[in-house]
Motif scaffolding. Structure first.
Motif, PDB file in Angstrom:
ATOM      1  N   VAL A   1       0.860  -1.187   0.000  1.00  0.00           N
ATOM      2  CA  VAL A   1       0.000   0.000   0.000  1.00  0.00           C
ATOM      3  C   VAL A   1       0.894   1.234   0.000  1.00  0.00           C
ATOM      4  O   VAL A   1       2.075   1.165   0.368  1.00  0.00           O
ATOM      5  N   PHE A   2       0.352   2.341  -0.433  1.00  0.00           N
ATOM      6  CA  PHE A   2       1.108   3.583  -0.441  1.00  0.00           C
ATOM      7  C   PHE A   2       0.137   4.741  -0.308  1.00  0.00           C
ATOM      8  O   PHE A   2      -1.083   4.567  -0.314  1.00  0.00           O
ATOM      9  N   ASP A   3       0.667   5.931  -0.171  1.00  0.00           N
ATOM     10  CA  ASP A   3      -0.141   7.130  -0.284  1.00  0.00           C
ATOM     11  C   ASP A   3       0.689   8.186  -0.974  1.00  0.00           C
ATOM     12  O   ASP A   3       1.893   8.009  -1.178  1.00  0.00           O
ATOM     13  N   GLY A   4       0.051   9.265  -1.367  1.00  0.00           N
ATOM     14  CA  GLY A   4       0.749  10.321  -2.071  1.00  0.00           C
ATOM     15  C   GLY A   4       0.343  11.679  -1.552  1.00  0.00           C
ATOM     16  O   GLY A   4      -0.849  11.996  -1.515  1.00  0.00           O
ATOM     17  N   ALA A   5       1.306  12.454  -1.111  1.00  0.00           N
ATOM     18  CA  ALA A   5       1.078  13.839  -0.714  1.00  0.00           C
ATOM     19  C   ALA A   5       2.011  14.709  -1.554  1.00  0.00           C
ATOM     20  O   ALA A   5       2.768  14.214  -2.389  1.00  0.00           O
ATOM     21  N   ARG A   6       1.982  16.003  -1.317  1.00  0.00           N
ATOM     22  CA  ARG A   6       2.757  16.933  -2.138  1.00  0.00           C
ATOM     23  C   ARG A   6       3.459  17.973  -1.292  1.00  0.00           C
ATOM     24  O   ARG A   6       2.929  18.456  -0.291  1.00  0.00           O
ATOM     25  N   PHE A   7       4.689  18.313  -1.723  1.00  0.00           N
ATOM     26  CA  PHE A   7       5.405  19.495  -1.247  1.00  0.00           C
ATOM     27  C   PHE A   7       5.618  20.387  -2.457  1.00  0.00           C
ATOM     28  O   PHE A   7       6.225  19.973  -3.444  1.00  0.00           O
ATOM     29  N   PHE A   8       5.059  21.589  -2.420  1.00  0.00           N
ATOM     30  CA  PHE A   8       5.234  22.541  -3.516  1.00  0.00           C
ATOM     31  C   PHE A   8       5.094  23.946  -2.957  1.00  0.00           C
ATOM     32  O   PHE A   8       4.328  24.193  -2.022  1.00  0.00           O
ATOM     33  N   GLU A   9       5.865  24.848  -3.512  1.00  0.00           N
ATOM     34  CA  GLU A   9       5.824  26.257  -3.087  1.00  0.00           C
ATOM     35  C   GLU A   9       5.958  26.389  -1.569  1.00  0.00           C
ATOM     36  O   GLU A   9       5.393  27.279  -0.949  1.00  0.00           O
TER      37      GLU A   9
END
Length: 285
Positions: free
Chosen positions: A36-44
């Motif tokens: 299993v995995f998940d996805g988040a974001r780092f931007f700006e």
């Protein structure tokens, strides 16, 4: 292997640059799909809803019979350390993962006590403002709980999405609308989907066949707070074909409008633009 974007992976107490070898031919996840995995974001400089993404990977692990070993708070701290390894201005995909290393009783079942964790961060540009994409109807459908672990963000679900995406691209489209087993619209291959008709926003109601995305939930909340009517309901594909606007929500690029459905061109509209603006304001808030 060459070709990876800049990547840092935290596993077994240390950071490793690139794509470290973690699985062998006896690793349960490598041959029987227990990951299993998940996805988040780092931007700006921001990481919107990172806490929710980290908690969801633990919930997914439990749903797939794995044993979570890292708290959401610990994942957040690892992420804060990891993103400092990238050059300023980088957009980074944040991917916590669990998988079964060993076999449980009868081989088919992964041993929950063998569960391993890693946090993989890699550079992945966001879709720029003004981006849009085309969609078509996929001949493939989303499974139900009786056939697949749709209550988890499980790696074994994605080959079905991949074949739908590949089939659509083979016909000249960017993405595909996937129906549920009853023939109603569920989602896109890589994101949730919304439509606008006569000013009102409509999106498929979560019915256990697709992921009720964190970005999806956030955009619904933001649009409603801004005074837009948002209806979660059963929607047929023909309604999307006749919509005034269509847009997607998802972690990878957040909010992106559709510019064509089948052979009908669409102009990216004001509601999609507003949803994107609201999300960016929230993320930086």
């Amino acid at each position: 292997m060459s070709g990876w974007s800049e990547t840092w992976t935290y596993v077994d107490g240390a950071w490793h640059e690139g794509n470290p070898p973690l699985m062998g031919p006896r690793t349960h996840a490598a041959w029987l799909g227990s990951s299993v995995f998940d996805g988040a974001r780092f931007f700006e400089g921001v990481t919107p809803d990172l806490d929710l993404h980290c908690q969801r990977v633990n919930d997914s692990a439990v749903a797939l019979g794995l044993k979570p070993t890292v708290s959401a708070g610990e994942m957040i701290e690892m992420t804060r350390e990891g993103v400092t390894k990238f050059k300023p201005g980088s957009a980074v995909y944040i991917k916590p993962m669990y998988w079964a290393e060993g076999d449980g009783p009868g081989v088919i079942v992964g041993d929950p006590e063998s569960t391993r964790f890693c946090l993989c961060l890699f550079e992945a540009p966001m879709a720029p403002a003004g981006a849009s994409f085309s969609i078509t109807l996929s001949p493939f459908r989303r499974p139900t709980m009786e056939t697949m672990p749709v209550n988890a963000k499980a790696g074994c679900l994605y080959p079905n999405n991949a074949r739908a995406m590949a089939e659509a691209k083979g016909r000249g489209f960017d993405n595909a609308v996937v129906l549920d087993m009853l023939g109603n619209v569920a989602e896109l291959t890589s994101a949730n989907i919304f439509m606008v008709k006569d000013g009102a926003v409509h999106t498929p109601a979560p019915n256990g066949t697709f992921l009720n995305g964190i970005t999806r939930q956030r955009v619904i909340q933001l649009l409603r707070k801004a005074g837009h009517a948002v209806h979660e309901r059963t929607i047929g594909y023909r309604e999307f074909q006749e919509a005034d606007e269509i847009f997607s929500t998802g972690n990878y690029s957040k909010v992106v409008p559709v510019n064509r459905i089948e052979e009908r061109s669409l102009q990216p509209g004001p509601v999609a633009a507003k949803a994107r603006e609201l999300y960016w304001d929230f993320a930086h808030g």
